[in-house]
Write an enzyme that holds these catalytic residues in place. Structure first.
Site, PDB file in Angstrom:
ATOM      1  N   GLY A 187      21.415 107.807  43.051  1.00 18.77           N
ATOM      2  CA  GLY A 187      22.529 107.432  43.918  1.00 18.77           C
ATOM      3  C   GLY A 187      23.454 106.389  43.330  1.00 18.77           C
ATOM      4  CB  CYS A 199      27.826 135.602  59.567  1.00 21.05           C
ATOM      5  SG  CYS A 199      28.872 136.513  58.413  1.00 21.05           S
ATOM      6  CB  CYS A 217      25.793 139.148  56.901  1.00 20.17           C
ATOM      7  SG  CYS A 217      25.549 137.368  57.033  1.00 20.17           S
ATOM      8  CB  CYS A 249      28.499 133.670  55.184  1.00 22.67           C
ATOM      9  SG  CYS A 249      27.117 134.316  56.108  1.00 22.67           S
ATOM     10  CB  CYS A 297      28.161 136.831  53.419  1.00 24.05           C
ATOM     11  SG  CYS A 297      28.709 137.599  54.942  1.00 24.05           S
TER      12      CYS A 297
HETATM   13 ZN    ZN Z   1      27.566 136.409  56.544  1.00 27.25          ZN
END
Ligand code: ZN
Ligand code: ATP
Ligand code: MG
Lengths: 303, 258
Positions: free
Chosen positions: A36, A245, A248, A270, A276
């Site tokens: 970090g 989505c 999909c 997506c 997807c």
């Molecule tokens: Zn998708």
């Protein structure tokens, strides 16, 4: 065209000279040793303007080997101009195999997303970072922000979150949501949606961050704690989407809104195009999936 | 109260190259005591205040502070992290210009809450409730809590700066001309408020001022400075009513208006 411009052998492997790569690798190793922490490095000119991922490109160039398989995404998509040109660049200067498949990639360079498919210990995720300093928003003086990191004075980060709640009734920060790494350094996870923050936590993959213009590199080693900052009475929450989505049918993934026509028609799909397509190829369908599923059903996300 | 001074300052000097900032300043400050530092422009008041608050390191001399746990610590031997922690918990610093002590681009509530968050408070509702309470104590309406100080008058900004400093319950507050840039009626109101807070909270304070009336109203003890040196010190009433150093006599007789 003269012979030289077509001769890829005139490039050093992965474009950068060996000495520069060594310098960047040292910065990366230091970053890994201090999770970090922003390590300064001598950022080089790249054959693309700042704002096009020069930090990420330099990190990728320094770690890539001839056997690597590279995937590049921009906002989750493999086919945007930026992703395509970076992929083409490495194909040319390092002659590496490239892919859009998350599972097949050994290095994934990204702007603004982490793939939906969980990463493995044999993968490296390289983030393109525009502004690495999470305290910049409230404290413009670099000398002061460095001191704050050194002394672990992070009250200001919560001032920012406080302001969010005071203004919006909740923490409205959805991108570049600050995290604490391994209980020590506060880090800007780059402009990824906060949806992806939990994926950084104890990820088996090495995560590297390159900021070209700002000349900083930082890292999250595998299996490192990455905790999003919050308040006890306003705990960190990821965005949720009230529908799956449209193409999909995936749930619990990050969706982009896609405009379909000029009359307000739109759908949510997506943002991770590879994810997807893979689901559609596996026979999963959303309510707006094309009749015969194919990769061409994919649409360009809007900004 | 206690048998030990809160702050013990010994032979403190600060030189800017060959120029004297302040020279050979020695005094003790007791818990709950308000000390006024007066003197003409360039006499070294700000230099002294900045050395005491460790915003500036002196050229020589020492200062020790009795911490909350009763331990006495040498200020100039503490690590930067310890000093910064002290500054945002047990100390306050009120600047003459509120913009130097406030975050002008975040709300009044966040300005007050910052120190709480800096010491680890992670409960929004509690931070906000404390901010509301402190705003009311400095006479700022709670419907201004989400406004930025940019939208505040000079007097309000100064009161906000005071609230921001006092929220962690400091024991010692440094003030450099706290009423400096304000017009007379606003000054009077701020002085009243300050006096009330200092008494209620039992604060110790070191107040730098040009204005003898401010010293009279706020302080129990005062130091008069000239050319970087302390020319007279004592109980405020005594110094103002019966000045002994010729320079102080000049000051008090208003022949020399600082
Ligand atoms: Zn998708
Ligand atoms: N940063 C600096 N560099 C050089 N000299 C300085 C610096 N700051 C102050 N001085 C000098 O130190 C002396 C004391 O200045 P200081 O600011 O402490 O006075 P002051 O009593 O606070 O004055 P004022 O009432 O005008 O605020 C002056 O001669 C001033 O010119
Ligand atoms: Mg001054």
């Amino acid at each position: 065209m003269n012979a030289q411009s077509t001769d890829i052998a005139t490039y050093n492997f992965a474009y950068l000279d060996e000495q520069t790569k060594r310098m960047i690798r040292r910065a990366i190793l230091k970053g890994i040793a201090i999770p970090g922490y922003q390590v300064p490095f001598a950022s080089r000119e790249m054959p693309m303007p700042y704002g096009w991922g020069t930090g990420g490109v330099q990190v990728t160039a320094s770690i890539i080997g001839p056997d690597d398989v590279l995937k590049v995404i921009d906002q989750g998509a493999d086919d945007t101009t930026n992703a395509v040109s970076i992929r083409a660049f490495f194909k040319k200067v390092a002659k590496v195999d490239v892919t859009t498949e998350t599972a097949r990639a050994t290095i994934i360079q990204t702007r603004h997303r982490i793939p939906e498919q969980p990463l493995t210990a044999s993968q490296v995720l390289v983030f393109q970072v525009p502004i690495p300093e999470p305290l910049r928003f409230l404290e413009p003086r670099e000398t002061e922000t460095r001191k704050m990191h050194a002394l672990e004075e992070y009250g200001l980060m919560h001032v920012k979150l406080y302001e969010d709640i005071a203004k919006h009734g909740r923490i409205a920060t959805t991108y570049a949501y600050p995290v604490k790494v391994e209980g020590r350094y506060v880090m800007d996870p780059s402009p990824t949606p906060k949806f992806d923050n939990p994926k950084m936590h104890r990820s088996p993959a090495l995560q590297l961050f390159g900021a070209g213009r700002e000349k900083r590199i930082y890292a999250v080693p595998p299996f490192t704690d990455v905790v999003s900052l919050d308040f006890e009475d306003h705990p960190f929450e990821v965005q949720t989407f009230d529908q799956p989505c449209a193409l999909c049918g995936a749930e619990n993934v990050y969706l982009d809104e896609v405009i379909l026509d000029d009359h307000g028609g739109h759908m949510f799909v997506c943002s991770d195009t590879d994810h997807c397509e893979k689901r559609q190829a596996d026979g999963q369908h959303g309510h707006l999936a094309p009749e015969t599923h194919s990769a061409s059903g994919k649409m360009e996300p809007v900004e | 109260m206690t048998d030990e001074p809160l702050l013990r300052v010994s032979a403190l000097s600060k030189f800017y190259g060959s120029r004297v900032g302040c020279e050979n300043v020695t005094f003790d400050l007791w818990p709950g005591e308000v000390l006024a530092v007066v003197g003409e422009s360039g006499s070294g008041k700000t230099t002294l205040l900045n050395c005491l608050s460790t915003r500036l390191l002196p050229s020589s001399g020492t200062a020790s502070y009795r911490m909350r746990d009763g331990q006495r610590r040498e200020l100039y031997r503490m690590s930067e992290a310890e000093r910064r922690f002290l500054m945002r918990t047990d100390w306050g610093f009120v600047h003459q210009n509120p913009a130097d002590g406030l975050r002008m681009t975040v709300s009044a509530g966040a300005n007050v809450g910052e120190r709480l968050m800096a010491v680890g408070d992670r409960h929004y509702g509690r931070i906000r409730a404390t901010a509301v309470d402190w705003l009311s104590r400095v006479e700022i309406d709670d419907d201004r809590i989400d406004d930025e100080p940019r939208a505040f008058s000079g007097g309000m900004r100064q009161r906000l700066q005071i609230a921001r400093n006092l929220v962690t319950g400091p024991r010692l507050v440094f003030m450099d001309e706290p009423t400096g840039g304000l017009d007379v009626s606003v000054q009077a109101r701020l002085l009243d408020l300050l006096r009330g807070l200092v008494t209620d909270l039992g604060l110790a304070a070191i107040v730098v001022t040009h204005d003898l009336a401010v010293a009279r109203l706020l302080s129990q003890r005062m130091m008069v400075m000239k050319d970087g040196r302390v020319v007279e010190s004592g109980l405020t009433d005594r110094v103002l009513d019966d000045p002994r150093a010729p320079y102080t006599q000049l000051l008090v007789s208003s022949i020399l208006q600082v």
